[in-house]
Design an enzyme around this catalytic site. Structure first.
Site, mmCIF file in Angstrom:
data_model
loop_
_atom_site.group_PDB
_atom_site.id
_atom_site.type_symbol
_atom_site.label_atom_id
_atom_site.label_comp_id
_atom_site.label_asym_id
_atom_site.label_seq_id
_atom_site.Cartn_x
_atom_site.Cartn_y
_atom_site.Cartn_z
ATOM 1 N N LEU A 129 -5.459 7.412 1.511
ATOM 2 C CA LEU A 129 -4.141 6.925 1.918
ATOM 3 C C LEU A 129 -4.090 6.273 3.306
ATOM 4 C CD1 LEU A 129 -1.457 9.495 0.623
ATOM 5 C CD2 LEU A 129 -1.357 7.020 0.396
ATOM 6 N N ASN A 134 4.780 6.956 -6.085
ATOM 7 C CA ASN A 134 3.424 7.295 -6.539
ATOM 8 C C ASN A 134 3.316 8.794 -6.799
ATOM 9 O OD1 ASN A 134 0.716 7.539 -6.964
ATOM 10 N ND2 ASN A 134 0.088 6.418 -5.127
ATOM 11 N N GLY A 156 -5.000 -1.479 -15.057
ATOM 12 C CA GLY A 156 -6.279 -0.875 -15.415
ATOM 13 C C GLY A 156 -7.151 -1.816 -16.208
ATOM 14 N N GLY A 157 -8.272 -2.208 -15.609
ATOM 15 C CA GLY A 157 -9.291 -2.952 -16.345
ATOM 16 C C GLY A 157 -9.006 -4.423 -16.570
ATOM 17 N N LYS A 172 0.845 -1.200 0.000
ATOM 18 C CA LYS A 172 0.000 0.000 0.000
ATOM 19 C C LYS A 172 0.880 1.249 0.000
ATOM 20 C CE LYS A 172 -3.411 2.919 0.693
ATOM 21 N NZ LYS A 172 -4.308 3.287 -0.427
ATOM 22 N N CYS A 219 -1.563 10.189 -6.546
ATOM 23 C CA CYS A 219 -2.605 9.922 -5.550
ATOM 24 C C CYS A 219 -3.678 11.005 -5.622
ATOM 25 C CB CYS A 219 -2.009 9.889 -4.151
ATOM 26 S SG CYS A 219 -3.279 9.648 -2.903
ATOM 27 N N MET A 275 -10.040 6.492 -0.715
ATOM 28 C CA MET A 275 -9.558 5.888 0.519
ATOM 29 C C MET A 275 -8.857 6.907 1.417
ATOM 30 S SD MET A 275 -10.626 2.841 -0.058
ATOM 31 C CE MET A 275 -9.847 1.866 1.216
ATOM 32 N N ASN A 318 -6.667 11.252 -3.939
ATOM 33 C CA ASN A 318 -7.724 11.196 -2.913
ATOM 34 C C ASN A 318 -7.410 11.866 -1.590
ATOM 35 O OD1 ASN A 318 -9.379 9.796 -4.666
ATOM 36 N ND2 ASN A 318 -8.707 7.789 -3.938
ATOM 37 N N LYS A 346 4.475 5.667 -10.483
ATOM 38 C CA LYS A 346 3.074 5.348 -10.758
ATOM 39 C C LYS A 346 2.403 6.600 -11.302
ATOM 40 C CE LYS A 346 -0.860 2.852 -10.122
ATOM 41 N NZ LYS A 346 -1.161 2.253 -8.810
HETATM 42 C C1 DHB Z 1 -5.097 6.371 -2.642
HETATM 43 C C2 DHB Z 1 -5.591 6.313 -3.926
HETATM 44 C C3 DHB Z 1 -4.721 6.312 -4.976
HETATM 45 O O1 DHB Z 1 -5.156 6.232 -6.264
HETATM 46 C C4 DHB Z 1 -3.366 6.378 -4.748
HETATM 47 O O2 DHB Z 1 -2.537 6.389 -5.779
HETATM 48 C C5 DHB Z 1 -2.869 6.419 -3.464
HETATM 49 C C6 DHB Z 1 -3.748 6.421 -2.404
HETATM 50 C C7 DHB Z 1 -6.018 6.377 -1.521
HETATM 51 O O3 DHB Z 1 -7.087 6.992 -1.624
HETATM 52 O O4 DHB Z 1 -5.684 5.782 -0.474
#
Ligand code: DHB
Length: 310
Positions: A73, A126, A248-249, A45, A129, A71, A131, A163
């Site tokens: 993070l 990453n 993806g997908g 994660k 992100c 989510m 979110n 990413k």
């Molecule tokens: C979260 C979502 C993502 O797409 C990402 O790259 C990293 C974290 C998240 O909401 O936890």
């Protein structure tokens, strides 16, 4: 070399499949289940310096065509994943560590610690992100992305991957690839993260389906497959010195094969893994093996980038 074996950064993988970061990889027991599964590798994660509980629930919802999530993070903090990497059997199954600091300095602190730990973990930085309320994505700000990659290359000083979010304009493919190509230590590019800030509506309740951000969240699954394939292929064409991880997908061997044709070396599974569980990897491997054999490809690498144009 078996029918399914794959490689990335000169490392051999039993097969090209792994989880998409965020799915089934927050806790040690979830990572252990991926280790025990038929996946060829696994990724943790996305982590931050300190643990986070993430956004209020419900924060993930499945739909007939995929999923939406915000989510925020939730993660146990980077030392928890570094600890996992210290005890992991890297020879049995390569381990990726996803790093998603809230600032450039946070990322540098984590990268320095990972470098110091000197374990054969593969970093996926990453840049996408979507979110965390109030935080724009690094990869949608090319100057910020350039600064991040300059610092990461200097501090980490060994090959790593990034990413990426989806892009939707040829000029953006060109500009993003030009930035990535300035950094030779960016050895692989994972395309794509979820398509950010979508909105799913439940007409029965006349309502959003997740609580954070008034229902806005990143979508995955069937919704994103053509966008994912376009991004894999766009970066495969533009970054000849880098390898691509497709994401993806993917829900059957057919989509794994599409990602390979588009240029992927490895392929991640997000929404379908969330819905089906780690048993999905045995099914995808069997379906991919059948497809490769039928198409006359000796292994996944033989199909890589073999997409025909008209
Ligand atoms: C979260 C979502 C993502 O797409 C990402 O790259 C990293 C974290 C998240 O909401 O936890």
């Amino acid at each position: 070399m078996s029918l399914l074996s794959a490689s990335l950064l000169g490392i051999e993988f039993a097969n090209p499949l792994l989880n998409a970061s965020g799915v089934h990889c927050r806790y040690h027991d979830e990572l252990d289940a991926l280790f025990q599964s038929a996946a060829g590798s696994l990724v943790t994660k996305s982590c931050t310096l300190a643990p986070r509980t993430g956004n209020p629930e419900p924060r993930y919802a499945a739909t007939p065509l995929g999923s939406i999530n915000s989510m925020g993070l939730p993660n146990e903090g980077y030392p928890y994943y570094l600890d996992y990497a210290q005890r992991h059997d890297h020879a049995a199954k390569p381990l990726f560590m996803s790093v998603a600091g809230l600032t450039l300095d946070d990322n540098m602190q984590m990268l320095a610690a990972i470098r110091e730990a000197a374990r054969p973990v593969i970093v996926e930085l990453n840049l996408s992100c979507p979110n965390v309320p109030g935080k724009p994505q690094i990869a949608y700000d090319f100057e910020a992305m350039d600064r991040m990659l300059e610092a990461a290359s200097r501090v980490y000083a060994q090959p790593f991957g990034v990413k990426m979010p989806p892009y939707f304009d040829i000029a953006h493919f060109d500009e993003a690839a030009a930035v990535l190509n300035r950094y030779p230590l960016v050895a692989f590019v994972t395309c794509i993260n979820s398509i950010g800030n979508a909105l799913v509506i439940d007409i029965e309740h006349e309502s959003v389906v997740i609580r954070p951000k008034d229902g806005f969240g990143g979508i995955g699954g069937d919704y994103v497959l053509p966008t994912a394939l376009a991004n894999v292929n766009a970066f495969h064409r533009r970054c000849p010195a880098k390898e691509i991880i497709g994401c993806g997908g993917v829900k059957s061997g057919a989509e794994v094969f599409m990602h390979l044709l588009a240029g992927a070396s490895l392929v991640q599974v997000g929404t379908a893994l969330q819905e089906e569980g780690p048993g999905i990897f045995a099914r995808l491997n069997a379906e991919l093996a059948e497809l490769l054999a039928r198409k006359g490809y000796a292994n996944p690498q033989a199909a890589r980038g073999k997409l025909r144009t008209l």
